[in-house]
Design an enzyme around this catalytic site. Structure first.
Site, PDB file in Angstrom:
ATOM      1  N   ASN A  17       9.080   8.036   7.242  1.00  0.00           N
ATOM      2  CA  ASN A  17       9.987   6.925   7.609  1.00  0.00           C
ATOM      3  C   ASN A  17      11.260   6.978   6.771  1.00  0.00           C
ATOM      4  OD1 ASN A  17       8.985   4.889   9.691  1.00  0.00           O
ATOM      5  ND2 ASN A  17       7.126   5.275   8.481  1.00  0.00           N
ATOM      6  N   ARG A  68       0.324  -6.794 -12.393  1.00  0.00           N
ATOM      7  CA  ARG A  68       1.166  -6.566 -11.200  1.00  0.00           C
ATOM      8  C   ARG A  68       2.568  -7.125 -11.425  1.00  0.00           C
ATOM      9  NH1 ARG A  68      -1.429  -4.979  -6.462  1.00  0.00           N
ATOM     10  NH2 ARG A  68      -3.688  -5.108  -6.550  1.00  0.00           N
ATOM     11  N   MET A  93       2.353   1.651  -0.912  1.00  0.00           N
ATOM     12  CA  MET A  93       0.998   1.120  -0.820  1.00  0.00           C
ATOM     13  C   MET A  93       0.617   0.244  -2.017  1.00  0.00           C
ATOM     14  SD  MET A  93       0.242   1.942   2.086  1.00  0.00           S
ATOM     15  CE  MET A  93      -0.205   3.068   3.396  1.00  0.00           C
ATOM     16  N   ARG A  94       1.494  -0.687  -2.372  1.00  0.00           N
ATOM     17  CA  ARG A  94       1.170  -1.665  -3.408  1.00  0.00           C
ATOM     18  C   ARG A  94       1.457  -3.048  -2.858  1.00  0.00           C
ATOM     19  NH1 ARG A  94      -2.017   0.028  -6.846  1.00  0.00           N
ATOM     20  NH2 ARG A  94      -1.474  -1.698  -8.207  1.00  0.00           N
ATOM     21  N   ASN A 110       9.455  -4.332   5.655  1.00  0.00           N
ATOM     22  CA  ASN A 110       8.275  -3.468   5.572  1.00  0.00           C
ATOM     23  C   ASN A 110       7.961  -2.957   6.966  1.00  0.00           C
ATOM     24  OD1 ASN A 110       5.895  -2.254   4.447  1.00  0.00           O
ATOM     25  ND2 ASN A 110       4.672  -3.925   5.327  1.00  0.00           N
ATOM     26  N   HIS A 112       4.753  -1.533   9.390  1.00  0.00           N
ATOM     27  CA  HIS A 112       3.294  -1.521   9.437  1.00  0.00           C
ATOM     28  C   HIS A 112       2.836  -0.870  10.740  1.00  0.00           C
ATOM     29  CE1 HIS A 112      -0.761  -2.663   8.539  1.00  0.00           C
ATOM     30  NE2 HIS A 112      -0.880  -3.103   9.777  1.00  0.00           N
ATOM     31  N   ASP A 148       1.300  -8.358   5.100  1.00  0.00           N
ATOM     32  CA  ASP A 148       1.780  -8.052   6.468  1.00  0.00           C
ATOM     33  C   ASP A 148       1.905  -9.304   7.346  1.00  0.00           C
ATOM     34  OD1 ASP A 148       1.825  -5.296   5.841  1.00  0.00           O
ATOM     35  OD2 ASP A 148      -0.296  -5.113   6.285  1.00  0.00           O
ATOM     36  N   GLU A 177       7.641   4.333  14.871  1.00  0.00           N
ATOM     37  CA  GLU A 177       8.122   3.791  13.591  1.00  0.00           C
ATOM     38  C   GLU A 177       9.485   4.391  13.257  1.00  0.00           C
ATOM     39  OE1 GLU A 177       5.384   3.784  10.263  1.00  0.00           O
ATOM     40  OE2 GLU A 177       3.665   3.886  11.602  1.00  0.00           O
TER      41      GLU A 177
HETATM   42  C1  GAR Z   1       3.345   4.651   7.962  1.00  0.00           C
HETATM   43  O1  GAR Z   1       2.544   4.784   9.114  1.00  0.00           O
HETATM   44  C2  GAR Z   1       3.478   3.189   7.581  1.00  0.00           C
HETATM   45  O2  GAR Z   1       3.561   2.330   8.690  1.00  0.00           O
HETATM   46  C3  GAR Z   1       2.181   2.970   6.839  1.00  0.00           C
HETATM   47  O3  GAR Z   1       2.043   4.117   6.043  1.00  0.00           O
HETATM   48  C4  GAR Z   1       2.626   5.223   6.736  1.00  0.00           C
HETATM   49  C5  GAR Z   1       3.595   5.906   5.802  1.00  0.00           C
HETATM   50  O4  GAR Z   1       4.078   7.085   6.378  1.00  0.00           O
HETATM   51  N1  GAR Z   1       2.215   1.764   6.051  1.00  0.00           N
HETATM   52  C6  GAR Z   1       1.172   0.959   5.904  1.00  0.00           C
HETATM   53  O5  GAR Z   1       0.065   1.183   6.387  1.00  0.00           O
HETATM   54  C7  GAR Z   1       1.461  -0.296   5.097  1.00  0.00           C
HETATM   55  N2  GAR Z   1       0.412  -1.244   5.230  1.00  0.00           N
HETATM   56  P1  GAR Z   1       5.357   7.806   5.803  1.00  0.00           P
HETATM   57  O6  GAR Z   1       5.144   7.913   4.279  1.00  0.00           O
HETATM   58  O7  GAR Z   1       5.326   9.180   6.448  1.00  0.00           O
HETATM   59  O8  GAR Z   1       6.564   7.017   6.143  1.00  0.00           O
END
Ligand code: GAR
Length: 218
Positions: A17, A68, A93-94, A110, A112, A148, A177
């Protein structure tokens, strides 16, 4: 180039992304530039992607902080120093705390991999497959204090095929995405988004044609 508003992108992994955002910015499709890529993991591939485009990077390892809140305070300091007007979580992922949220009110997006409010948290595509939904997709939303749960900016829908695995569904969703995250960023930077409570309105948006789809197509 350098007077374009700065976007800070936070990643924990591959950063595809992030790549879509960098590419859209370089093509002039969003009126801003990625001026910082920040990761909690030193080996996140997203940092290498940033390096290839000459974008400054920083690593703030959550394991080095006693809470945190202390971790988030460091993130805030690094992001503020970049001059970013928008913070984009892209596979970061935090779970963040109010220390982070309150530093950038309505300035954190964000992405998702599910049609929120369905399937929040981790493994959105796997959750959708287990549940047996016929459509899933992805959501760009403003961050709020839940997981989320923030106001939704853009969503895209993809069908779930009966022979999908977590990987094939995740890949179909990821393609969308890469389309909607740059789009949401463009709308934000063009000043076209207004948030009122849960609802986001978009100035100058065209009307989506009514459509009816079914899945399976039998
Ligand atoms: C993506 O699919 C994003 O939507 C997800 O992690 C992936 C990261 O991919 N995010 C989550 O699940 C957040 N809860 P990327 O590092 O290739 O962008």
């Amino acid at each position: 180039m350098s007077d374009r508003p700065v976007i800070a992108v936070l990643v924990s992994g591959s950063g595809s992304n992030l790549q879509a955002i960098i590419d859209a910015s370089e093509r002039g499709e969003i009126p801003g530039r990625v001026g910082l890529v920040l990761s909690n993991k030193a080996d996140a591939y997203g940092l290498a992607r940033a390096g290839k485009h000459g974008i400054p990077t920083a690593v703030v390892d959550h394991k080095e902080f006693h809470s945190r809140e202390a971790f988030d305070a460091k993130l805030v300091e690094v992001i503020r120093a970049s001059g970013a007007v928008l913070v984009c979580l892209a596979g970061f992922m935090r779970v963040v705390t109010p220390v982070f949220l309150r530093a950038f009110p309505h300035r954190i997006l964000n992405i998702h991999p599910a049609l929120l409010p369905s399937f929040p948290g981790t493994h959105g595509p796997a959750q959708a497959l287990r549940y047996g939904v016929r459509f899933s997709g992805c959501t760009v939303h403003f961050l709020d204090e839940g997981v989320d749960t923030g106001p939704i900016v853009v969503q895209a829908v993809v069908p779930v095929h009966e022979d999908d695995t977590e990987e094939t569904l995740a890949a179909r969703i990821l393609k969308e995405e890469h389309r909607i995250y740059p789009m949401a960023i463009r709308l934000f930077l063009e000043g076209r988004l207004t948030v009122q409570g849960r609802k986001v309105t978009t100035k100058g948006a065209g009307k989506i044609p009514d459509f009816s789809r079914r899945n399976p197509d039998a």
